[in-house]
Design an enzyme around this catalytic site. Structure first.
Site, PDB file in Angstrom:
ATOM      1  N   ASP A  66       0.842  -1.199   0.000  1.00 20.16           N
ATOM      2  CA  ASP A  66       0.000   0.000   0.000  1.00 20.16           C
ATOM      3  C   ASP A  66       0.875   1.246   0.000  1.00 20.16           C
ATOM      4  O   ASP A  66       2.015   1.193   0.479  1.00 20.16           O
ATOM      5  CB  ASP A  66      -0.826   0.070   1.295  1.00 20.16           C
ATOM      6  CG  ASP A  66      -2.128  -0.674   1.226  1.00 20.16           C
ATOM      7  OD1 ASP A  66      -2.480  -1.163   0.142  1.00 20.16           O
ATOM      8  OD2 ASP A  66      -2.801  -0.778   2.266  1.00 20.16           O
ATOM      9  N   TYR A  68       1.988   4.745   1.766  1.00 23.02           N
ATOM     10  CA  TYR A  68       1.960   5.203   3.153  1.00 23.02           C
ATOM     11  C   TYR A  68       0.642   5.928   3.404  1.00 23.02           C
ATOM     12  O   TYR A  68       0.145   6.656   2.537  1.00 23.02           O
ATOM     13  CB  TYR A  68       3.119   6.158   3.422  1.00 23.02           C
ATOM     14  CG  TYR A  68       4.489   5.520   3.344  1.00 23.02           C
ATOM     15  CD1 TYR A  68       4.840   4.445   4.155  1.00 23.02           C
ATOM     16  CD2 TYR A  68       5.452   6.012   2.463  1.00 23.02           C
ATOM     17  CE1 TYR A  68       6.103   3.870   4.088  1.00 23.02           C
ATOM     18  CE2 TYR A  68       6.716   5.448   2.394  1.00 23.02           C
ATOM     19  CZ  TYR A  68       7.038   4.373   3.209  1.00 23.02           C
ATOM     20  OH  TYR A  68       8.290   3.815   3.136  1.00 23.02           O
ATOM     21  N   PHE A  79       7.858   2.499  -0.898  1.00 18.21           N
ATOM     22  CA  PHE A  79       8.896   2.684   0.132  1.00 18.21           C
ATOM     23  C   PHE A  79       9.437   4.109   0.209  1.00 18.21           C
ATOM     24  O   PHE A  79      10.055   4.479   1.204  1.00 18.21           O
ATOM     25  CB  PHE A  79      10.063   1.700  -0.061  1.00 18.21           C
ATOM     26  CG  PHE A  79       9.686   0.263   0.132  1.00 18.21           C
ATOM     27  CD1 PHE A  79       9.480  -0.254   1.402  1.00 18.21           C
ATOM     28  CD2 PHE A  79       9.527  -0.573  -0.961  1.00 18.21           C
ATOM     29  CE1 PHE A  79       9.121  -1.583   1.583  1.00 18.21           C
ATOM     30  CE2 PHE A  79       9.168  -1.913  -0.787  1.00 18.21           C
ATOM     31  CZ  PHE A  79       8.965  -2.416   0.493  1.00 18.21           C
ATOM     32  N   HIS A 188      10.231  -9.146   4.744  1.00 15.63           N
ATOM     33  CA  HIS A 188       9.978  -7.704   4.614  1.00 15.63           C
ATOM     34  C   HIS A 188      10.980  -6.919   5.468  1.00 15.63           C
ATOM     35  O   HIS A 188      11.392  -7.389   6.533  1.00 15.63           O
ATOM     36  CB  HIS A 188       8.540  -7.402   5.054  1.00 15.63           C
ATOM     37  CG  HIS A 188       8.052  -6.064   4.625  1.00 15.63           C
ATOM     38  ND1 HIS A 188       8.319  -4.907   5.335  1.00 15.63           N
ATOM     39  CD2 HIS A 188       7.325  -5.685   3.550  1.00 15.63           C
ATOM     40  CE1 HIS A 188       7.760  -3.886   4.719  1.00 15.63           C
ATOM     41  NE2 HIS A 188       7.157  -4.318   3.619  1.00 15.63           N
TER      42      HIS A 188
END
Length: 223
Positions: A66, A68, A79, A188
């Protein structure tokens, strides 16, 4: 769909998607969401990953989940955060691994636009989200659209590197033809999992070694 403002090479690669029923429903849903709630990223940045990294320039695909969901953070690249915004914990861990792998000092900014301009497609599976509501725009059609983008790259390009970090990203692995692309997997970079295999994965050096082995200019991951 004519009103979709997306980079021309991507518009050509994904042209069949814009006329499909799911995309028309998705476009209407997103339009209504921007009218009724605070949604990120700003509308002009929804397709920014595509704008900065045209289809024929992609070298590496770095898949997020998704955008932020905090104010001022999302700007259309997985990211990444705009200049002046403190890098979130996962991005800080990415920079730590970059330093451990290549000896690159952590960048002063969490803005990854320079990666994108070099051919790193910073693609979220879902391109919009409500403020403070992670996952709020999942299962509305975005995943079908971004899966089509991954599939188009797998089929239409050769010798790409796909970095799949975490279980969610790794579910996209069946979309990729591993006979002609490199798939790198790790947990992750979140603080909850980074110590279990993200640190030490050396994906940045592995990606560049693969690109160079196939006559492709490597990515300058840091300055």
């Amino acid at each position: 769909m004519d009103r979709v403002k997306i980079e021309p090479s991507w518009k050509e690669a994904l042209k069949e998607e814009f006329s499909k029923p799911y995309f028309k429903k998705l476009a209407e849903f997103v339009r209504e969401e921007y009218l009724r709630a605070r949604v990120y990223p700003p509308p002009r940045f929804v397709f920014r990953a595509f704008a900065l990294t045209p289809f024929d320039k992609v070298k590496v695909v770095l898949l997020g989940q998704d955008p932020y969901h905090g104010r001022g953070q999302a700007h259309g690249l997985s990211f990444s955060v705009p200049d002046g915004v403190t890098p979130p914990p996962s991005l800080q861990n990415i920079f730590k691994e970059l330093k451990n792998d290549l000896g690159v000092a952590p960048p002063a900014s969490g803005n990854l636009e320079e990666w994108a301009r070099q051919g790193v497609l910073l693609l979220n599976a879902t391109l919009t989200v409500r403020e403070r509501a992670p996952g709020s725009h999942q299962h509305k059609g975005w995943e079908e659209f971004t899966d089509a983008a991954i599939r188009a790259l797998s089929e239409g390009r050769d010798h790409l590197v796909f970095m799949l970090w975490g279980a969610y990203a790794q579910k996209k692995r069946p979309l990729i033809d591993e006979r002609k692309h490199l798939v790198l997997t790790a947990v992750h970079p979140s603080p909850f999992s980074a110590d279990r295999g993200f640190f030490g994965c050396r994906h940045f050096s592995k990606a560049n070694a693969y690109l160079q082995a196939h006559g492709i200019e490597p990515v300058v991951w840091g300055r």
